[in-house]
Design a protein around this motif. Structure first.
Motif, short mmCIF file in Angstrom:
data_model
loop_
_atom_site.label_atom_id
_atom_site.label_comp_id
_atom_site.label_asym_id
_atom_site.label_seq_id
_atom_site.Cartn_x
_atom_site.Cartn_y
_atom_site.Cartn_z
N ASP A 30 0.86 -1.20 0.00
CA ASP A 30 0.00 0.00 0.00
C ASP A 30 0.89 1.23 0.00
OD1 ASP A 30 -2.48 -1.29 0.19
OD2 ASP A 30 -2.33 -1.43 2.39
N VAL A 31 0.56 2.19 -0.86
CA VAL A 31 1.31 3.46 -0.87
C VAL A 31 0.33 4.58 -0.54
CG1 VAL A 31 2.55 5.12 -2.32
CG2 VAL A 31 2.99 2.67 -2.58
N TYR A 32 0.66 5.36 0.50
CA TYR A 32 -0.16 6.52 0.86
C TYR A 32 0.59 7.77 0.44
CZ TYR A 32 -2.30 2.96 3.73
OH TYR A 32 -2.92 1.81 4.15
N ILE A 37 0.05 12.94 -8.00
CA ILE A 37 1.02 12.76 -9.08
C ILE A 37 2.08 11.74 -8.65
CG2 ILE A 37 0.71 15.01 -10.20
CD1 ILE A 37 3.03 16.09 -8.59
N GLY A 38 2.82 11.25 -9.62
CA GLY A 38 3.84 10.23 -9.34
C GLY A 38 5.04 10.82 -8.63
N PRO A 39 5.97 9.95 -8.22
CA PRO A 39 7.18 10.44 -7.55
C PRO A 39 8.01 11.29 -8.51
CG PRO A 39 7.25 8.03 -7.84
CD PRO A 39 5.93 8.49 -8.36
N LEU A 64 2.22 7.84 -12.29
CA LEU A 64 1.72 7.05 -11.16
C LEU A 64 1.02 5.78 -11.68
CD1 LEU A 64 1.70 7.17 -8.13
CD2 LEU A 64 -0.37 8.57 -8.21
N GLU A 65 0.28 5.92 -12.77
CA GLU A 65 -0.44 4.77 -13.33
C GLU A 65 0.55 3.69 -13.79
OE1 GLU A 65 -0.97 7.97 -14.17
OE2 GLU A 65 -2.86 8.15 -13.04
N GLU A 66 1.60 4.14 -14.49
CA GLU A 66 2.60 3.18 -14.99
C GLU A 66 3.29 2.46 -13.83
OE1 GLU A 66 3.84 5.77 -18.96
OE2 GLU A 66 4.98 6.00 -17.12
N ILE A 67 3.64 3.22 -12.81
CA ILE A 67 4.36 2.64 -11.66
C ILE A 67 3.46 1.66 -10.92
CG2 ILE A 67 5.38 3.18 -9.41
CD1 ILE A 67 6.19 5.92 -10.66
N GLN A 68 2.22 2.08 -10.73
CA GLN A 68 1.24 1.25 -10.01
C GLN A 68 1.11 -0.11 -10.69
OE1 GLN A 68 -2.20 3.63 -9.47
NE2 GLN A 68 -3.32 2.08 -8.36
N LYS A 69 1.07 -0.08 -12.02
CA LYS A 69 0.92 -1.32 -12.79
C LYS A 69 2.21 -2.14 -12.75
CE LYS A 69 -0.75 -2.50 -17.30
NZ LYS A 69 -0.71 -2.01 -18.62
N LYS A 72 2.88 -3.36 -9.15
CA LYS A 72 1.68 -3.97 -8.52
C LYS A 72 1.44 -3.38 -7.12
CE LYS A 72 3.22 -8.21 -9.62
NZ LYS A 72 3.43 -9.34 -8.84
N LEU A 73 1.16 -2.06 -7.11
CA LEU A 73 0.96 -1.35 -5.84
C LEU A 73 -0.49 -0.95 -5.69
CD1 LEU A 73 3.86 1.27 -6.27
CD2 LEU A 73 4.02 -0.96 -5.15
N GLN A 74 -0.92 -0.84 -4.47
CA GLN A 74 -2.22 -0.22 -4.18
C GLN A 74 -1.91 1.22 -3.76
OE1 GLN A 74 -5.61 -1.59 -4.05
NE2 GLN A 74 -5.94 0.63 -3.84
N VAL A 75 -2.20 2.19 -4.63
CA VAL A 75 -1.83 3.57 -4.31
C VAL A 75 -3.06 4.35 -3.82
CG1 VAL A 75 -0.87 5.73 -5.17
CG2 VAL A 75 0.03 3.57 -6.02
N TYR A 76 -2.93 4.96 -2.66
CA TYR A 76 -3.98 5.83 -2.12
C TYR A 76 -3.55 7.27 -2.39
CZ TYR A 76 -5.59 1.62 0.15
OH TYR A 76 -6.06 0.34 0.38
N ARG A 77 -4.16 7.88 -3.41
CA ARG A 77 -3.79 9.25 -3.79
C ARG A 77 -4.45 10.27 -2.87
NH1 ARG A 77 -3.61 9.74 -9.92
NH2 ARG A 77 -3.26 7.61 -10.59
N ASP A 78 -3.91 11.45 -2.82
CA ASP A 78 -4.48 12.55 -2.01
C ASP A 78 -4.88 12.04 -0.63
OD1 ASP A 78 -4.28 14.61 -3.94
OD2 ASP A 78 -5.97 13.73 -5.02
#
Ligand SMILES: Cc1cc2nc3c(=O)[nH]c(=O)nc-3n(C[C@H](O)[C@H](O)[C@H](O)COP(=O)(O)OP(=O)(O)OC[C@H]3O[C@@H](n4cnc5c(N)ncnc54)[C@H](O)[C@@H]3O)c2cc1C
Length: 427
Positions: A30-32, A37-39, A64-69, A72-78
């Motif tokens: 999980d990424v909070y 936006i991406g890193p 962020l979309e590319e990295i998430q895919k 294989k991360l679960q990203v919680y934006r904002d």
């Protein structure tokens, strides 16, 4: 399946996620992140402002979309994290919910420090840290209404912001509360040379000036009022007086902290299962042997990668920081290697100056303590590496190829010898 969490997704957070994924293809991550936006690399922001790079180039790892895919991360934006409860292994989110983790990384970086003095929030007062700061400044400059600027803080960030303004023909004054520029990182003598060279480029300097507050003039311009009563007026004011690690949300966590979160060589904090990396932490400094906050991009990435591997049980160590500050601006460059504050009166001092170069280095206790160099961009890596090596072995010497390279670049032989180069016969 191990459940990892990462708070803050900059260079450190990304490298942790990448290392964890490489070491454990099955871990849940999980990424909070408090942005959508991406890193990105904050050190590129001023290059974007001056038009040297496109906006996309701020994002070295992709969107962020590319990295998430890819990872294989679960990203919680904002989704800013507001607290951490080590005993419950829970992270608290701004909406009041809690989420569980097995091990977690704090990689929340740092923020530009802007004191809440009267006028800090007037239109035209700005800072530089985030991608949003860069977009804001670029837009302001492109409107073409700024003719004069004050940069408060002769710092590594301040000098880059100054470059953004000066390259657009904006009349600039560089102001600092200290008596000379980069006062905590360079010798006074080095600063004197840097300042003379800045003045030759038409930049006005005002040191020993502590900012009191900022006022808006009837014509809309801004006046920075100093504690000694001096007043400087311009169309815009940049505040570049340092950074603060983003660790406020940990205040009730019980995790050991100084200015930043204290970590060991595995990037572990004092709380089990909690790691920290990047600008928010204080890691081992090879020169002082203490934990220090050294906010540089490469450290953030290396520390993140070490933390990510350890979080999934693959043992890795961070070898340590060394103080290193590098500035490249207005076709000028200088570097400070090592801790200028560790130097003592009884130490041996080397100084050399010509039109192209400036060197000042100090040796004490059998090893080099600090080196300042101006104009040496092509050779910085060699000098930095001998400095680092000298902590593994105080008798470390430059190898022949390094000596030849420095000689070919016009380095004085006396300096090469001073930093550990045996002068090889020219024949
Ligand atoms: C103008 C400028 C010039 C620089 N020049 C250089 C240079 O020449 N060389 C060099 O090595 N370094 C330089 N740096 C420093 C370098 O950019 C940083 O050391 C590095 O980017 C730190 O990475 P990080 O991942 O630790 O932090 P960051 O990149 O700050 O990332 C942290 C992330 O965490 C997020 N976050 C914060 N709090 C929370 C929270 N509570 N919940 C969720 N998310 C949160 C932040 O929004 C951010 O996205 C420069 C920096 C700037 C601004």
């Amino acid at each position: 399946m191990k459940k990892l969490a990462i708070i803050g997704f900059g260079g450190a957070g990304y490298c942790a996620a990448a290392a964890a994924r490489e070491c454990d293809p099955d871990a849940h991550i999980d990424v909070y992140t408090d942005t959508d936006i991406g890193p990105y690399n904050p050190m590129l922001t001023t290059y974007y402002v001056k038009g040297a790079i496109d906006y996309d180039a701020l994002f070295p790892f992709g969107s962020l979309e590319e990295i998430q895919k890819k990872l294989k991360l679960q990203v919680y934006r904002d989704t800013p994290v507001t607290g951490l409860i080590p005993a419950e292994k829970a992270v608290c989110l701004a909406d009041g919910t809690k989420r569980a983790y097995d091990s977690i990384l704090v990689s929340t970086g740092a923020s530009a420090f802007v004191p809440k003095i009267p006028g800090w929030d007037l239109p035209g007062v700005f800072k530089m840290r985030t991608a949003a700061d860069a977009v804001h400044l670029k837009k302001m400059l492109e409107e073409g209404k700024i003719r004069s600027g004050l940069v408060v803080g002769a710092s590594w960030v301040g000098i880059k912001v100054l470059e953004d303004l000066v390259e657009r023909g904006i009349d600039c004054t560089l102001i600092d509360g200290a008596d000379w520029s980069f006062s905590i990182a360079v010798f006074r003598e080095t600063a004197d040379r840097i300042q003379r060279d800045l003045e030759k480029k038409g930049i006005k300097l005002a040191f020993g000036q502590m900012l009191s507050h900022i006022e808006q003039e009837p014509d809309g311009r801004l006046t920075a009022v100093m504690k000694n009563g001096n007043r400087f007026t311009a169309d815009t004011v940049a505040i570049c007086i340092g950074i603060r690690p983003n660790v406020g949300f940990l205040k009730d966590s019980g995790i050991a902290m100084n200015r930043g979160v204290l970590v060991d060589e595995h990037m572990r904090t004092s709380a089990e299962g909690i790691y920290a990396a990047g600008d928010c932490c204080e890691a081992y400094d090879i020169q002082s042997g203490e934990q220090k906050n050294i906010g540089v991009w490469l450290n953030a990435r290396k520390q993140g990668a070490v933390a990510g591997a350890n979080m999934v049980g693959v043992k890795r160590e961070f070898g340590g920081n060394a103080l290193l500050n590098l500035a490249h601006y207005l076709d000028y460059d200088f570097i400070s290697i090592g801790d200028v504050t560790s130097c003592r009166e009884e130490d041996e001092v080397y100084e050399y100056e010509d039109e192209r170069y400036y060197f000042r280095a100090v040796r004490g206790g059998g090893r080099i303590k600090c080196i300042n160099m101006i104009g040496t961009a092509d050779s910085n890596g060699i000098v930095k590496s001998i400095f680092i090596k000298s902590f593994e072995n105080s008798a470390a010497e430059l190898d022949v190829s390094a000596v030849c390279y420095l000689r070919a670049n016009g380095f004085p032989e006396s300096f090469i010898e001073f930093i550990g180069g045996k002068i090889v016969d020219r024949a």
